[in-house]
Motif scaffolding. Structure first.
Motif, PDB file in Angstrom:
ATOM      1  N   SER A 668       0.873  -1.400  -0.189  1.00 38.54           N
ATOM      2  CA  SER A 668       0.008   0.113   0.009  1.00 38.54           C
ATOM      3  C   SER A 668       0.776   1.187   0.202  1.00 38.54           C
ATOM      4  N   LEU A 669       2.140   1.085   0.365  1.00 33.33           N
ATOM      5  CA  LEU A 669       2.810   2.258   0.556  1.00 33.33           C
ATOM      6  C   LEU A 669       3.162   3.293  -0.809  1.00 33.33           C
ATOM      7  N   LYS A 670       3.084   2.747  -1.867  1.00 34.30           N
ATOM      8  CA  LYS A 670       3.410   3.514  -3.203  1.00 34.30           C
ATOM      9  C   LYS A 670       2.055   4.317  -3.362  1.00 34.30           C
ATOM     10  N   ASP A 671       0.974   3.736  -3.092  1.00 35.16           N
ATOM     11  CA  ASP A 671      -0.257   4.429  -3.661  1.00 35.16           C
ATOM     12  C   ASP A 671      -0.819   5.344  -2.462  1.00 35.16           C
ATOM     13  N   LYS A 672      -0.561   5.108  -1.306  1.00 37.25           N
ATOM     14  CA  LYS A 672      -1.114   5.628  -0.260  1.00 37.25           C
ATOM     15  C   LYS A 672      -0.122   5.921   0.893  1.00 37.25           C
ATOM     16  N   PRO A 673       0.244   7.414   1.057  1.00 38.65           N
ATOM     17  CA  PRO A 673       1.176   7.717   1.755  1.00 38.65           C
ATOM     18  C   PRO A 673       0.667   7.681   3.351  1.00 38.65           C
ATOM     19  N   GLN A 674      -0.786   7.372   3.395  1.00 41.76           N
ATOM     20  CA  GLN A 674      -1.145   7.186   5.164  1.00 41.76           C
ATOM     21  C   GLN A 674      -2.267   6.173   4.913  1.00 41.76           C
ATOM     22  N   TYR A 675      -2.316   5.176   5.638  1.00 38.30           N
ATOM     23  CA  TYR A 675      -3.423   4.110   5.282  1.00 38.30           C
ATOM     24  C   TYR A 675      -3.407   3.319   6.865  1.00 38.30           C
ATOM     25  N   VAL A 676      -4.347   2.800   7.006  1.00 44.14           N
ATOM     26  CA  VAL A 676      -4.700   1.669   8.189  1.00 44.14           C
ATOM     27  C   VAL A 676      -4.711   0.544   7.680  1.00 44.14           C
ATOM     28  N   PHE A 677      -4.257  -0.288   8.238  1.00 46.58           N
ATOM     29  CA  PHE A 677      -4.083  -1.886   7.585  1.00 46.58           C
ATOM     30  C   PHE A 677      -4.211  -2.802   9.223  1.00 46.58           C
ATOM     31  N   THR A 678      -4.609  -4.096   8.823  1.00 45.93           N
ATOM     32  CA  THR A 678      -4.971  -4.853  10.036  1.00 45.93           C
ATOM     33  C   THR A 678      -4.032  -6.222   9.525  1.00 45.93           C
ATOM     34  N   LEU A 679      -3.517  -6.638  10.847  1.00 42.46           N
ATOM     35  CA  LEU A 679      -3.113  -7.977  10.690  1.00 42.46           C
ATOM     36  C   LEU A 679      -3.760  -9.038  11.537  1.00 42.46           C
ATOM     37  N   SER A 680      -4.085 -10.185  11.158  1.00 46.41           N
ATOM     38  CA  SER A 680      -4.734 -11.219  12.109  1.00 46.41           C
ATOM     39  C   SER A 680      -3.962 -12.573  12.009  1.00 46.41           C
ATOM     40  N   HIS A 681      -4.042 -13.133  13.081  1.00 43.06           N
ATOM     41  CA  HIS A 681      -3.543 -14.153  13.439  1.00 43.06           C
ATOM     42  C   HIS A 681      -4.136 -14.973  14.596  1.00 43.06           C
ATOM     43  N   ASN A 682      -4.592 -16.070  14.660  1.00 49.33           N
ATOM     44  CA  ASN A 682      -5.146 -16.953  15.429  1.00 49.33           C
ATOM     45  C   ASN A 682      -6.377 -16.233  16.027  1.00 49.33           C
ATOM     46  N   ASN A 683      -7.278 -15.741  15.321  1.00 46.98           N
ATOM     47  CA  ASN A 683      -8.567 -14.872  15.890  1.00 46.98           C
ATOM     48  C   ASN A 683      -8.043 -13.478  16.760  1.00 46.98           C
ATOM     49  N   ILE A 684      -6.732 -13.171  16.534  1.00 44.95           N
ATOM     50  CA  ILE A 684      -6.323 -11.999  17.020  1.00 44.95           C
ATOM     51  C   ILE A 684      -5.828 -11.110  16.271  1.00 44.95           C
ATOM     52  N   SER A 685      -6.257  -9.785  16.382  1.00 44.65           N
ATOM     53  CA  SER A 685      -6.001  -8.829  15.437  1.00 44.65           C
ATOM     54  C   SER A 685      -5.640  -7.532  15.915  1.00 44.65           C
ATOM     55  N   ALA A 686      -4.603  -6.873  15.021  1.00 44.46           N
ATOM     56  CA  ALA A 686      -3.879  -5.821  15.330  1.00 44.46           C
ATOM     57  C   ALA A 686      -4.100  -4.920  14.221  1.00 44.46           C
ATOM     58  N   SER A 687      -4.327  -3.623  14.625  1.00 44.87           N
ATOM     59  CA  SER A 687      -4.591  -2.552  13.664  1.00 44.87           C
ATOM     60  C   SER A 687      -3.262  -1.564  13.906  1.00 44.87           C
ATOM     61  N   PHE A 688      -2.812  -1.226  12.698  1.00 44.67           N
ATOM     62  CA  PHE A 688      -1.930  -0.158  12.541  1.00 44.67           C
ATOM     63  C   PHE A 688      -2.181   0.871  11.918  1.00 44.67           C
ATOM     64  N   LYS A 689      -1.792   2.223  11.900  1.00 42.48           N
ATOM     65  CA  LYS A 689      -1.730   3.088  11.033  1.00 42.48           C
ATOM     66  C   LYS A 689      -0.432   3.665  10.600  1.00 42.48           C
ATOM     67  N   TYR A 690      -0.468   3.858   9.433  1.00 46.71           N
ATOM     68  CA  TYR A 690       0.959   4.568   9.175  1.00 46.71           C
ATOM     69  C   TYR A 690       0.857   5.825   8.320  1.00 46.71           C
TER      70      TYR A 690
END
Lengths: 1116, 293
Positions: A668-690
């Motif tokens: 997402s970095l090339k098109d979106k200088p800022q963005y929110v994305f989520t990583l999920s693993h074993n029913n645990i989700s982590a959200s990050f904003k860059y």
């Protein structure tokens, strides 16, 4: 004696002949020797001339190539070309803009072709812009543009040079890279056709001309030249042949004789290299053209004949007259000279032709001038177009040059001050442009008085050289200007490391005069070790190759100047090579910038760097620096902590989690200088904003990315969103105001409840809802409560946008901020209109029920005494009748017999007016009876009307119920209207809730009476009318209640059944009568209630009740 | 010398008389007066301001065609329509309002005037003479990136608008570059009306006055030629539009005469040659427009 003497005389007499013969033979031999030597000399001269001519041609080509190199460099660095790549780097597309940039480049090429011509032909046969992969982007001519071209395998980006190569199509092409910020973006490639080049620059050679490039034959002037079939050329073109070094030592080859050729004249092969290039010229000339020698035997025969002839002539001369011999000798000498002159003339013409000189011959007395064809061609004319006079020459001369030239002409031709006339001036070409001429001339003939008669000379077109000189001078001036005005120090150092030039800035900085530095060793200016300075300023030398890796320039070398007063100045020095025209290194030019401030700044930067790195670590937000290939160069503590935390939660290694996170970033970095994305693993989700910032200016770093762990924020946001959704979707109206009461938010329920749009409500005050029916005290209490920070609850009558009333149960809560200050109020408003209506209906019903019960009780209580009152009155009536008969008889007897009564009794009879009583008492009793009957009727009607319902529908006599209601309501209508009934006697029993239906009838009759009264037109003489009718319509019973009131206005008709709607004066109507009636008829009986109204004439309410109602209807 | 001065005075006087005339003139009046007054705003290569330009050449040829002299009357975007129609007008989206009177100063408008619905309500346009489109153009430092063409103009416009949130976009009131015409505020762009000439819009974004500017294609092509590495084309903001020569609505004969003239120079190649001279790149972008019609 005589015979020996005669013999001796004869012998001695022949001695002169013998001597003459011997002398003549010796002379002949001498002549032969001289002739041979001169022949050989002429041959060598011719060979040298041809060789020299070939070298000059090679120099011409070399110069031509250098000009083309300049062209291709100019094209590659032009803004139009670099602009295209800059625009492409900015992301522009062909559809939107880039195509125009390419078109501009095509036009640039076209303009270059227009101004670069070889005679009348275009100099370039093709120009192409290639991208870095060799794909053609734009070119001239546009047609047949090759899609791809081979590209150089390696390019030195720092010191890129023009690559010159030849192709199989007989063209030489020049390739130069297009560099943007030292990055290779593409190439400019231009082609020149060898044939055009040879035709225009070298003329038509006598023999065969061959051009090789890197030992490849790339051009031959004659396609079927004999040399092509010889072994010599193939031998020369062998890849392992070691030439041109070997070849140059034997530039003249022995003649090559082709067996079987018709013309077996041998050839001489000439060779030369084009300086600066791997290109060689070969010229194959027939040896006869060069040597012009005759066969030796022929020469010997001619010589023998001449000798014999000469011998005979000598003998004859001796015999005849020695004067004749001298004359003969003179003639021979004259012939010989004439021949030499002719040969010399031919040689001269050859040279003139070879060097493409224009010649002129000026008959000075007549002013006529003869020009050769080349001269006229040089100026673009045909020979016959030029008028051969000296005035023509003057007319063609540039006005600025005329005076100077004429002075030189006068100095040489007329006054003889100079041995030869030399001048450079301009002549006007037929096309109007000016060409530069190098002119030389000489007087050939003068008269006895020294007056010139004939002068000849040559004109050489030196336009190209002059333009080159002018450009060189201009470039030199510019360079001088740059050097003089260069703000930093600039020093030119010769190859022997002596200073050749310095600019004023250097002198000013170091405290020297320019004269103190010129010719001094460069090492004296620097504080650094002698060997270091020496090696830096001779970095290009072979001995320094290992140290500086063969670099062509040095940049940012830190050295320290030592000023004249001994102080030190740290400098950053850039050193570039200086080359002469032949490309040989003659020294270096060194620019130096005072970096003492920079040094200080760097120290400061270094101290700040640590501080920044510390800051980098203490920033609570994760920070990373990335390369273009998404490799992490640096990261701060917060980021590392995030990686540790989530890798543990995800049960991954830190490296694994980091890779997963970077993978997400990369997509997402090339098109979106800022963005929110989520990583999920074993029913645990982590959200990050860059938030990424491109920092391509920093070496190696493409992005600085700030990453925040917003998992908790997202959860909070989700909770808030859920809350907001609840508020948005709740059926209760929610209104948020600020503490001034200005509405800031309304939910959709508010909009549907009130009929106002969101735009109409936001920014307004809740007063917009007020109906005027809620006491002011309620509002005062409300505000007092909420402003004190407490919750207020209560019921308020509000009004919708359409004016209808709405009963709302309202809870208003204060909203406080984090500091505990009141900021807003939130009101939750529930529409309880229906509930209130039901409550009021219930209340009314209960009231009616109580009244009904009371009325029933009263009726019963009244009915009993009324029974015996009625009985007693009947008794009195009957008794009075009897008593009246008796009294009549008695009075008649009194009248007949008299004196039956005492005087007192007669007086009483007279006082009571017995006759009057006898007449009036029966009437009074009759009136009492009528009154009692009416009371009984009313009581009976009341009993019927107030009969409590059973809660179930029972079949009743609707006509009787109506009559009872009419009686009960008599007081309401009898003063304003007459009652007309048209009740269907055959009306069947109707199943209904009698008590509630009675109330409906009562409401309609009372409303009718009120409507008639409201008109104000009724009076006892002209009362209004209320008409009530019943009839059966199949399975329905229809009741009509009509009045002659004012009717219902059109605008109000849709509101008459709404709760609390009334047009009556305050206190007279509750606005519930018709609403309740509608509820009773429609909801509880499954019937219909409607009305027909004619404004000004009256209204008819029509009730239709089913004879067979549905059983499951709700009965309250 | 005196006679030249007198002639100059007469010409100025005559021009002033003609310019001050308060009624629109149709073909017969123009022929009678002997001069065609060309209203032009210096703009791109249509009217360059130094007596050159595509529309200048077209109008000069047209004047010659109808047998009158040519007179260029310089005007501004604000006054160009009042100078032709004698009416002060105010546009509001596709609608237009007459707000007052104005002196008539010219007979025809030709300077790359885009056909817009509101203009059609007060002007009569000739057949389209030039294709155009409105692009967004930015300086190299602008944070807005050029779009990647999708093959669909509507898709490209949508993509362009998506990248404008919070960005300052320059436009020019009362022209085809009015931001209202393209609903940029709906895309959350911060629009700003430029006070200078249209020709100064490109230099303005190069110097960083705004994140981008609206620019029509002809002007964008000129800007690309002038500043090849200093501006970037971001993408389209409108569908293809057309420019034409404009006449007052009470000039049917002049408009008809121009229609005949335009058809003639279109068919004999004269017009294509003129366009090639001033806009050589336009054929690459709109190849169909200049085919024979």
């Amino acid at each position: 004696m005589n015979q020996p003497q005669q013999h001796n005389r004869k012998i001695f007499g022949n001695i002169p002949y013998v001597a003459a013969l011997v002398c003549f033979a010796a002379l002949i031999c001498g002549l032969l020797t001289v002739n041979y030597i001169s022949q050989r000399s002429l041959q060598r001269a011719n060979i040298q001339r041809v060789q020299q001519n070939l070298k000059e041609r090679a120099l011409t080509i070399s110069y031509f190539f250098s000009e083309r190199q300049k062209d291709v460099r100019e094209l590659a660095s032009s803004k139009v070309v670099t602009g295209f790549f800059a625009n492409r780097a900015l992301g522009m597309s062909m559809t939107y803009g880039l195509q125009a940039s390419l078109n501009n480049i095509a036009r640039l090429f076209e303009r270059r072709v227009d101004i670069s011509r070889l005679g009348t032909k275009a100099l370039y046969s093709r120009l192409i812009l290639l991208d870095s992969n060799g794909q053609a982007l734009s070119g001239w001519p546009a047609l047949d543009l090759p899609e791809y071209q081979s590209i150089p395998e390696e390019i030195d980006l720092k010191g890129a040079e023009v690559i010159v190569d030849s192709d199989a199509g007989g063209s030489v092409f020049f390739t130069y890279p297009v560099l943007i910020n030292d990055k290779l973006e593409g190439y400019i490639r231009v082609w020149v056709n060898y044939r055009d080049l040879v035709d225009s620059l070298l003329g038509q050679p006598h023999g065969g001309l061959f051009i090789t490039d890197h030992k490849r034959l790339v051009f031959q002037s004659q396609q079927d030249h004999l040399l092509l079939k010889s072994n010599i050329l193939s031998e020369l073109l062998r890849t392992d042949a070691k030439w041109p070094l070997e070849l140059s030592s034997k530039a003249i080859f022995e003649p090559v004789v082709e067996p079987g050729q018709k013309d077996d004249t041998p050839y001489l092969l000439f060779f030369t290299n084009v300086p600066g290039y791997e290109i060689d010229l070969f010229l194959a000339e027939q040896s006869s053209v060069i040597t012009k020698s005759h066969s030796f035997y022929l020469f010997m025969v001619i010589l023998a004949i001449l000798s014999m002839g000469g011998f005979l002539v000598v003998v004859a001369m001796l015999r005849a007259n020695s004067k004749n011999l001298v004359l003969e000798t003179s003639l021979v000498e004259a012939h010989k000279r004439e021949k030499e002159v002719a040969e010399k003339k031919e040689e001269l013409e050859l040279i003139i032709e070879g060097t493409r000189l224009g010649t002129w011959s000026w008959n000075i007395p007549s002013g006529k001038v003869s020009f050769n064809e080349r001269w006229t061609q040089m100026l673009g004319y045909e020979l016959e177009e030029i008028d051969g006079t000296v005035d023509t020459w003057k007319a063609l001369m540039h006005p600025d040059d005329l005076e100077m030239v004429m002075e030189k002409v006068q100095a040489h031709l007329l006054q003889g001050e100079t041995s030869i006339y030399i001048a450079e001036h301009r002549l006007r070409h037929k096309s109007g442009k000016w060409i530069w001429i190098y002119a030389t001339g000489k007087v050939l003939k003068r008269d006895s008085a020294g007056k010139p008669l004939l002068a000849i000379g040559i004109h050489l077109d030196v336009t190209a050289r002059k333009e080159a000189q002018q450009e060189l001078a201009k470039a030199k001036d510019e360079a001088d200007t740059i050097i003089r005005n260069f703000l930093d120090t600039l020093i030119v150092v010769q190859r022997n490391l002596l200073i050749a030039r310095v600019n004023p800035a250097t002198c000013q900085l170091l405290g020297y005069e320019e004269s103190e530095l010129i010719g001094k060793p460069i090492t004296m200016l620097f504080h650094d070790p002698y060997d270091l300075v020496k090696s830096v300023f001779s970095f290009y030398e072979e001995s320094q190759k290992d140290v500086f890796n063969g670099r062509t320039e040095l940049r940012n070398i830190e050295l320290s100047y030592q000023t004249k007063d001994g102080s030190l100045l740290p400098m950053s020095v850039n050193i570039s090579l200086l080359k002469d025209e032949a490309g040989l290194i003659v020294g270096v030019i060194a620019g130096a910038k005072d970096i003492s401030h920079l040094k200080k700044a760097m120290d400061t930067v270094a101290s700040q760097k640590e501080y920044i790195e510390h800051l980098f670590d203490v920033v609570p937000q994760g920070l990373i620096t990335l390369t273009q290939s998404m490799e992490i160069i640096g990261s701060n503590r917060a980021f590392n902590e995030t990686i540790r935390t989530w890798s543990a939660l995800f049960n991954l290694t830190e490296q694994g989690f980091r890779s997963e996170l970077l993978g997400k970033l990369q997509t997402s970095l090339k098109d979106k200088p800022q963005y929110v994305f989520t990583l999920s693993h074993n029913n645990i989700s982590a959200s990050f904003k860059y938030h990424a910032t491109s920092v391509s200016t920093l070496a190696g770093i493409e992005y600085v990315v700030a990453i925040s762990d917003i998992t908790n924020e997202r959860k909070d946001a989700a909770a808030r969103k859920l809350l907001a959704t609840v508020i948005e979707q709740t059926a209760d109206a929610v209104v948020l105001t600020d503490i001034d009461g200005t509405i800031r938010y309304v939910n959709p329920a508010t909009i549907s409840h009130t009929g106002y749009s969101e735009d109409e409500l936001i920014g307004t005050n809740p007063r917009i809802f007020q109906s005027g029916l809620t006491p002011v005290a309620v509002y005062k209490n409300l505000w007092r409560t909420i402003l004190s920070g407490r919750i207020w609850s209560g019921q308020i009558s509000n009004r919708k946008k359409n004016g209808s009333l709405i009963e709302e149960n309202m809870t208003i809560s204060p909203v406080r901020n984090e500091d505990g200050d009141l900021t807003h109020f939130v009101a939750i408003r529930r529409d309880i209109t229906a509930t209130v209506l039901l409550q009021r209906q219930l209340l009314q019903a209960q009231k009616l029920e109580a009244i009904g019960q009371l009325a029933a009780g009263i009726a019963h209580e009244i009915n009993t005494p009324m029974q015996y009152v009625q009985n007693n009155v009947s008794f009195f009536e009957r008794a009075f009748g009897d008593f009246s008969l008796l009294l009549t008889d008695y009075l008649q007897l009194q009248d007949a017999q008299g004196a039956l009564l005492t005087e007192e009794a007669r007086s009483h009879l007279k006082d009571i007016d017995v006759e009057f009583l006898m007449a009036e008492i029966p009437d009074s009793i009759a009136e009492i009876q009528e009154g009692i009957a009416r009371v009984v009727k009313i009581i009976s009607a009341m009993k019927v009307f107030s009969h409590p319902g059973s809660g179930e529908k029972i079949a009743i006599d609707l006509n009787r119920a109506l009559e009872s209601t009419i009686v009960v309501t008599t007081n309401e209508w009898k003063y304003v209207a007459e009652m007309v009934t048209d009740l269907d006697p055959d009306l069947p029993m109707v199943p209904c809730l009698s008590d509630q239906l009675n109330q409906v009838m009562l409401n309609l009759i009372v409303n009718s009476a009120n409507a008639i009264e409201a008109t104000g037109a009724s009076c006892p003489d002209n009362p209004g009318r209320i008409s009530i009718s019943t009839r059966q319509d199949n399975d329905w019973v229809e009741i009509r209640v009509s009045d002659t009131g004012g009717g219902i206005p059109e605008a109000l008709r849709n509101k008459v059944f709404e709760p609390f709607f009334t047009t009556k004066e305050v206190g007279k109507g509750t606005g519930q009568g018709l609403a309740i009636s509608h509820d009773v008829v429609v909801i509880k009986h499954g019937g219909t209630i409607d009305f027909i109204s004619d404004p000004g004439k009256g209204t008819t309410f029509i009730i239709r009740l089913p004879l067979n109602p549905v059983n499951n209807e709700v009965i309250l | 010398m005196k006679s030249k001065f007198a002639a100059l005075l007469f010409f100025v006087f005559a021009s002033a008389c003609m310019i001050g005339h308060a009624a629109a003139r149709d073909l017969a009046d123009i022929k009678k007066a002997g001069v065609l007054r060309h209203l032009g705003v210096p703009y791109a290569n249509f009217v360059t301001g130094d007596g050159q330009g595509l529309d200048v050449e077209v109008m000069q040829l047209f004047a010659k065609e109808i047998g009158v002299k040519y007179l260029y009357v310089k005007t501004s975007w604000k006054d160009v329509i009042p100078d032709l129609t004698g009416k002060q007008v105010e546009s509001d989206g596709d609608n237009v309002k007459i707000t007052g009177e104005a002196p008539i100063r010219g007979d025809v408008i030709a300077n790359g005037l885009t056909i817009l619905p509101w203009r059609q309500k007060v002007l009569d346009f000739s057949a389209p003479t030039f294709p155009t489109q409105v692009w967004l153009v930015a300086g190299p430092q602008s944070s807005i990136k050029p779009i990647v063409p999708s093959g669909s103009i509507d898709g490209d416009i949508a993509a362009m608008k998506r990248s404008l949130a919070g960005k300052k976009i320059l436009g020019k009131n009362k022209t085809c570059l009015d931001p209202k015409l393209y609903f940029l505020e709906d895309a959350n762009a911060v629009t700003s009306l430029f006070e200078g000439d249209l020709n100064e819009l490109a230099p303005a974004v190069i110097s960083g006055v705004a994140d981008a500017t609206l620019l029509d294609v002809p002007d964008a092509l000129v800007a690309l030629d002038k500043w090849p590495d200093q501006i970037k084309i971001l993408g389209p903001i409108s569908r293809q539009q057309e420019m034409a020569v404009a006449f007052s609505k009470d000039m049917p004969e002049l408009r008809q005469a121009f229609a005949v003239f335009l058809k003639k120079i279109w068919q004999d190649g004269t017009y294509t040659a003129m366009v090639t001279k001033y806009y050589p790149d336009v054929f690459g972008y709109y190849p169909d427009f200049f085919t024979l019609k």
